[in-house]
Design a protein around this motif. Structure first.
Motif, PDB file in Angstrom:
ATOM      1  N   ASP A 215       0.844  -1.195   0.000  1.00 26.68           N
ATOM      2  CA  ASP A 215       0.000   0.000   0.000  1.00 26.68           C
ATOM      3  C   ASP A 215       0.879   1.244   0.000  1.00 26.68           C
ATOM      4  OD1 ASP A 215      -2.211  -1.611   0.078  1.00 26.68           O
ATOM      5  OD2 ASP A 215      -2.459  -1.472   2.258  1.00 26.68           O
ATOM      6  N   GLY A 216       0.551   2.172  -0.867  1.00 24.62           N
ATOM      7  CA  GLY A 216       1.330   3.403  -0.944  1.00 24.62           C
ATOM      8  C   GLY A 216       2.510   3.321  -1.875  1.00 24.62           C
ATOM      9  N   ALA A 217       2.684   2.161  -2.527  1.00 21.44           N
ATOM     10  CA  ALA A 217       3.833   1.992  -3.415  1.00 21.44           C
ATOM     11  C   ALA A 217       3.575   2.558  -4.808  1.00 21.44           C
ATOM     12  CB  ALA A 217       4.210   0.516  -3.509  1.00 21.44           C
ATOM     13  N   GLY A 218       2.384   3.087  -5.061  1.00 19.63           N
ATOM     14  CA  GLY A 218       2.092   3.655  -6.369  1.00 19.63           C
ATOM     15  C   GLY A 218       1.377   2.679  -7.276  1.00 19.63           C
ATOM     16  N   ASP A 219       1.255   3.044  -8.522  1.00 12.67           N
ATOM     17  CA  ASP A 219       0.542   2.230  -9.508  1.00 12.67           C
ATOM     18  C   ASP A 219       1.422   1.068  -9.950  1.00 12.67           C
ATOM     19  OD1 ASP A 219      -0.611   1.160 -11.854  1.00 12.67           O
ATOM     20  OD2 ASP A 219      -1.693   3.029 -12.198  1.00 12.67           O
ATOM     21  N   VAL A 220       1.083  -0.121  -9.502  1.00  4.80           N
ATOM     22  CA  VAL A 220       1.896  -1.306  -9.780  1.00  4.80           C
ATOM     23  C   VAL A 220       1.919  -1.600 -11.275  1.00  4.80           C
ATOM     24  CG1 VAL A 220       2.057  -3.801  -9.438  1.00  4.80           C
ATOM     25  CG2 VAL A 220       1.543  -2.307  -7.505  1.00  4.80           C
ATOM     26  N   VAL A 221       0.782  -1.490 -11.938  1.00  4.23           N
ATOM     27  CA  VAL A 221       0.718  -1.786 -13.368  1.00  4.23           C
ATOM     28  C   VAL A 221       1.636  -0.857 -14.144  1.00  4.23           C
ATOM     29  CG1 VAL A 221      -0.769  -1.768 -15.394  1.00  4.23           C
ATOM     30  CG2 VAL A 221      -1.591  -2.781 -13.258  1.00  4.23           C
ATOM     31  N   GLU A 222       1.572   0.439 -13.849  1.00  6.95           N
ATOM     32  CA  GLU A 222       2.432   1.387 -14.547  1.00  6.95           C
ATOM     33  C   GLU A 222       3.903   1.113 -14.263  1.00  6.95           C
ATOM     34  OE1 GLU A 222       1.778   3.610 -16.902  1.00  6.95           O
ATOM     35  OE2 GLU A 222      -0.229   2.733 -16.861  1.00  6.95           O
ATOM     36  N   ALA A 223       4.213   0.740 -13.024  1.00  2.00           N
ATOM     37  CA  ALA A 223       5.603   0.436 -12.669  1.00  2.00           C
ATOM     38  C   ALA A 223       6.117  -0.771 -13.453  1.00  2.00           C
ATOM     39  CB  ALA A 223       5.712   0.184 -11.172  1.00  2.00           C
ATOM     40  N   VAL A 224       5.260  -1.781 -13.592  1.00  2.00           N
ATOM     41  CA  VAL A 224       5.648  -2.976 -14.346  1.00  2.00           C
ATOM     42  C   VAL A 224       5.885  -2.640 -15.809  1.00  2.00           C
ATOM     43  CG1 VAL A 224       4.783  -5.178 -15.237  1.00  2.00           C
ATOM     44  CG2 VAL A 224       4.581  -4.657 -12.801  1.00  2.00           C
ATOM     45  N   ARG A 225       4.964  -1.906 -16.404  1.00  2.14           N
ATOM     46  CA  ARG A 225       5.086  -1.597 -17.831  1.00  2.14           C
ATOM     47  C   ARG A 225       6.288  -0.694 -18.098  1.00  2.14           C
ATOM     48  NH1 ARG A 225       1.135  -3.071 -21.085  1.00  2.14           N
ATOM     49  NH2 ARG A 225       1.554  -1.368 -22.540  1.00  2.14           N
ATOM     50  N   ALA A 226       6.568   0.218 -17.179  1.00  6.84           N
ATOM     51  CA  ALA A 226       7.737   1.081 -17.341  1.00  6.84           C
ATOM     52  C   ALA A 226       9.022   0.271 -17.234  1.00  6.84           C
ATOM     53  CB  ALA A 226       7.721   2.197 -16.302  1.00  6.84           C
ATOM     54  N   ALA A 227       9.061  -0.666 -16.280  1.00  9.16           N
ATOM     55  CA  ALA A 227      10.260  -1.479 -16.093  1.00  9.16           C
ATOM     56  C   ALA A 227      10.503  -2.415 -17.277  1.00  9.16           C
ATOM     57  CB  ALA A 227      10.141  -2.292 -14.806  1.00  9.16           C
ATOM     58  N   ALA A 228       9.413  -2.883 -17.902  1.00  9.45           N
ATOM     59  CA  ALA A 228       9.543  -3.826 -19.014  1.00  9.45           C
ATOM     60  C   ALA A 228       9.989  -3.154 -20.304  1.00  9.45           C
ATOM     61  CB  ALA A 228       8.222  -4.550 -19.233  1.00  9.45           C
ATOM     62  N   GLY A 229       9.801  -1.841 -20.413  1.00 10.17           N
ATOM     63  CA  GLY A 229      10.225  -1.136 -21.616  1.00 10.17           C
ATOM     64  C   GLY A 229       9.142  -1.065 -22.672  1.00 10.17           C
ATOM     65  N   PRO A 230       9.457  -0.516 -23.844  1.00 11.99           N
ATOM     66  CA  PRO A 230       8.467  -0.303 -24.903  1.00 11.99           C
ATOM     67  C   PRO A 230       7.688  -1.567 -25.239  1.00 11.99           C
ATOM     68  CG  PRO A 230      10.549   0.749 -25.465  1.00 11.99           C
ATOM     69  CD  PRO A 230      10.814  -0.067 -24.243  1.00 11.99           C
ATOM     70  N   GLY A 231       6.382  -1.426 -25.323  1.00 15.51           N
ATOM     71  CA  GLY A 231       5.530  -2.562 -25.672  1.00 15.51           C
ATOM     72  C   GLY A 231       5.041  -3.348 -24.490  1.00 15.51           C
ATOM     73  N   GLY A 232       5.718  -3.211 -23.331  1.00 12.76           N
ATOM     74  CA  GLY A 232       5.303  -3.958 -22.150  1.00 12.76           C
ATOM     75  C   GLY A 232       5.841  -5.379 -22.129  1.00 12.76           C
ATOM     76  N   PRO A 233       5.604  -6.100 -21.040  1.00 12.71           N
ATOM     77  CA  PRO A 233       6.177  -7.446 -20.890  1.00 12.71           C
ATOM     78  C   PRO A 233       5.478  -8.487 -21.745  1.00 12.71           C
ATOM     79  CG  PRO A 233       4.791  -6.932 -19.006  1.00 12.71           C
ATOM     80  CD  PRO A 233       4.867  -5.680 -19.824  1.00 12.71           C
ATOM     81  N   PRO A 234       6.234  -9.384 -22.377  1.00 13.02           N
ATOM     82  CA  PRO A 234       5.608 -10.443 -23.171  1.00 13.02           C
ATOM     83  C   PRO A 234       5.020 -11.572 -22.338  1.00 13.02           C
ATOM     84  CG  PRO A 234       7.990 -10.627 -23.270  1.00 13.02           C
ATOM     85  CD  PRO A 234       7.702  -9.363 -22.528  1.00 13.02           C
ATOM     86  N   ILE A 235       5.511 -11.747 -21.115  1.00 15.42           N
ATOM     87  CA  ILE A 235       5.024 -12.830 -20.256  1.00 15.42           C
ATOM     88  C   ILE A 235       4.746 -12.262 -18.866  1.00 15.42           C
ATOM     89  CG2 ILE A 235       5.539 -15.042 -19.154  1.00 15.42           C
ATOM     90  CD1 ILE A 235       5.262 -15.408 -22.104  1.00 15.42           C
ATOM     91  N   VAL A 236       3.540 -12.494 -18.367  1.00 15.83           N
ATOM     92  CA  VAL A 236       3.184 -12.142 -16.990  1.00 15.83           C
ATOM     93  C   VAL A 236       2.677 -13.404 -16.306  1.00 15.83           C
ATOM     94  CG1 VAL A 236       1.709 -10.770 -15.479  1.00 15.83           C
ATOM     95  CG2 VAL A 236       2.608  -9.762 -17.588  1.00 15.83           C
ATOM     96  N   VAL A 237       3.311 -13.769 -15.204  1.00 10.95           N
ATOM     97  CA  VAL A 237       2.925 -14.959 -14.448  1.00 10.95           C
ATOM     98  C   VAL A 237       2.225 -14.498 -13.169  1.00 10.95           C
ATOM     99  CG1 VAL A 237       3.721 -17.086 -13.369  1.00 10.95           C
ATOM    100  CG2 VAL A 237       4.954 -16.163 -15.340  1.00 10.95           C
ATOM    101  N   GLN A 238       0.982 -14.925 -12.994  1.00 14.08           N
ATOM    102  CA  GLN A 238       0.185 -14.506 -11.841  1.00 14.08           C
ATOM    103  C   GLN A 238       0.042 -15.687 -10.888  1.00 14.08           C
ATOM    104  OE1 GLN A 238      -1.243 -13.536  -9.218  1.00 14.08           O
ATOM    105  NE2 GLN A 238      -3.417 -13.667  -9.711  1.00 14.08           N
ATOM    106  N   THR A 239       0.674 -15.597  -9.701  1.00 14.78           N
ATOM    107  CA  THR A 239       0.683 -16.726  -8.770  1.00 14.78           C
ATOM    108  C   THR A 239      -0.117 -16.463  -7.502  1.00 14.78           C
ATOM    109  OG1 THR A 239       2.660 -16.100  -7.495  1.00 14.78           O
ATOM    110  CG2 THR A 239       3.024 -17.229  -9.594  1.00 14.78           C
TER     111      THR A 239
END
Length: 340
Positions: A215-239
């Motif tokens: 909580d309070g860490a910001g927008d997780v989705v945006e952080a993931v997409r920014a870290a993955a670079g242009p186009g976003g991540p090709p594989i997301v594993v949801q556990t």
């Protein structure tokens, strides 16, 4: 024999003495030496499976062949074995193409028939996977599921290739091993978790980028997409067994990417067709594993490529099965291993 029974959903397991098991044709009784306590066992106790009650839980197991029924060949009394938990016919359309985890007459150990929270378990002989005499059977037990499950998702379902970016949501008993399997496959791994300690573990297991979902860490989705670079991540594993995180995983996946759902939740989440269409993205369920997954992760563990030390720190006697379930549900452990 001793066994821990679940007699009603939401109830504590009850410990009982039963008559010794007798193997029928093509069956084997295995003396259980170790059984991992899995999130699926917690899910079972909550009523997440349409199970047969009373039931003895436990599906992540290894032991020693104790008694052999008529018609069994290829194993002998005293052989150490891993146990494949899905009873399969070997003949249906799914079995014929090697997808025995999707057998049309599937029965699961610890769900439809009694499992390995017990001193012994009765299984079809075809479900035994021989292991080496010097293998640590506690390690073998957790490899059969906690490691084989993410291996199956990444290798069989996702067909993940070296150089891909793989995002792992949730660094628990399954997610931590999704990280190390993806790293072994030559992927660039991004780990997402609420726990600083679990993010540190993910880094030790090969994650390059760590993202806090606290909580309070910001927008997780945006952080993931920014870290993955242009186009976003090709594989997301949801556990994670969470509909909220299911939705985050779908929102985070990149152009042409795949979401691999492993974490089980019975709660629905919302998704728009256009969110997949515009990205040509897909969502795949990944159910358990097949016997070859177990054989392959066993070999990788023996070679030192895949580790299980992080799963073996909490070993308990069978009499503490309820405490082990409580620990896992509360997030105090990644895994407990019961030693009957």
């Amino acid at each position: 024999m001793q066994a821990a029974e679940l007699r009603g959903y939401g109830q504590a397991l009850e410990f009982v003495e039963r008559q010794p098991l007798t193997p029928g044709p093509d069956q084997v009784v295995v003396q259980v030496k170790a059984c991992g306590v899995c999130g699926s066992d917690v899910f079972l106790r909550k009523g997440g499976f349409d199970s047969v009650l009373p039931i003895v839980p436990g599906h992540e197991a290894a032991g020693v062949v104790d008694r052999i029924g008529p018609g069994v060949s290829g194993v002998q009394e005293g052989d150490p074995v891993a146990i494949y938990y899905i009873e399969h016919c070997g003949e249906c359309s799914m079995c014929s193409i090697g997808r025995v985890n999707m057998c049309l007459s599937v029965r699961r150990m610890g769900v439809e028939y009694d499992g390995a929270f017990a001193s012994e378990v009765l299984v079809p002989a075809r479900n035994l996977i021989p292991v080496e005499p010097d293998d640590d059977l506690a390690a073998v037990a957790v490899l059969t599921d906690a490691v084989a499950t993410p291996y199956h998702a990444l290798v069989r379902v996702g067909d993940v290739q070296p150089g891909m970016t793989v995002v792992v949501f949730g660094i628990g008993g399954i997610g931590s091993n999704a990280v190390q399997v993806a790293a072994h496959l030559g992927c660039d791994v991004i780990a997402v978790s609420r726990s600083p300690a679990k993010l540190e573990l993910a880094e030790q297991l090969g994650a390059r980028i760590l993202i806090s979902a606290a909580d309070g860490a910001g927008d997780v989705v945006e952080a993931v997409r920014a870290a993955a670079g242009p186009g976003g991540p090709p594989i997301v594993v949801q556990t994670v067994g969470s509909a909220e995180v299911d939705a985050q995983a779908v929102a985070a996946v990149g152009i042409g990417g795949q979401v691999l759902l492993i974490g089980s939740s019975v709660s629905p989440f919302s998704i728009r067709a256009v969110d997949l269409i515009w990205k040509e993205a897909s969502v795949h369920g990944s159910r358990g594993f097949v016997p070859d997954d177990i054989r392959e992760v066993l070999a990788l563990n023996r070679s030192g490529v895949l580790k299980v030390d992080h799963l073996l720190g909490r070993q308990r006697p069978l009499s503490e099965a309820n405490e082990a379930l409580d620990d896992l549900e509360a997030g105090r452990v990644l895994r407990s291993v019961l030693i009957p």
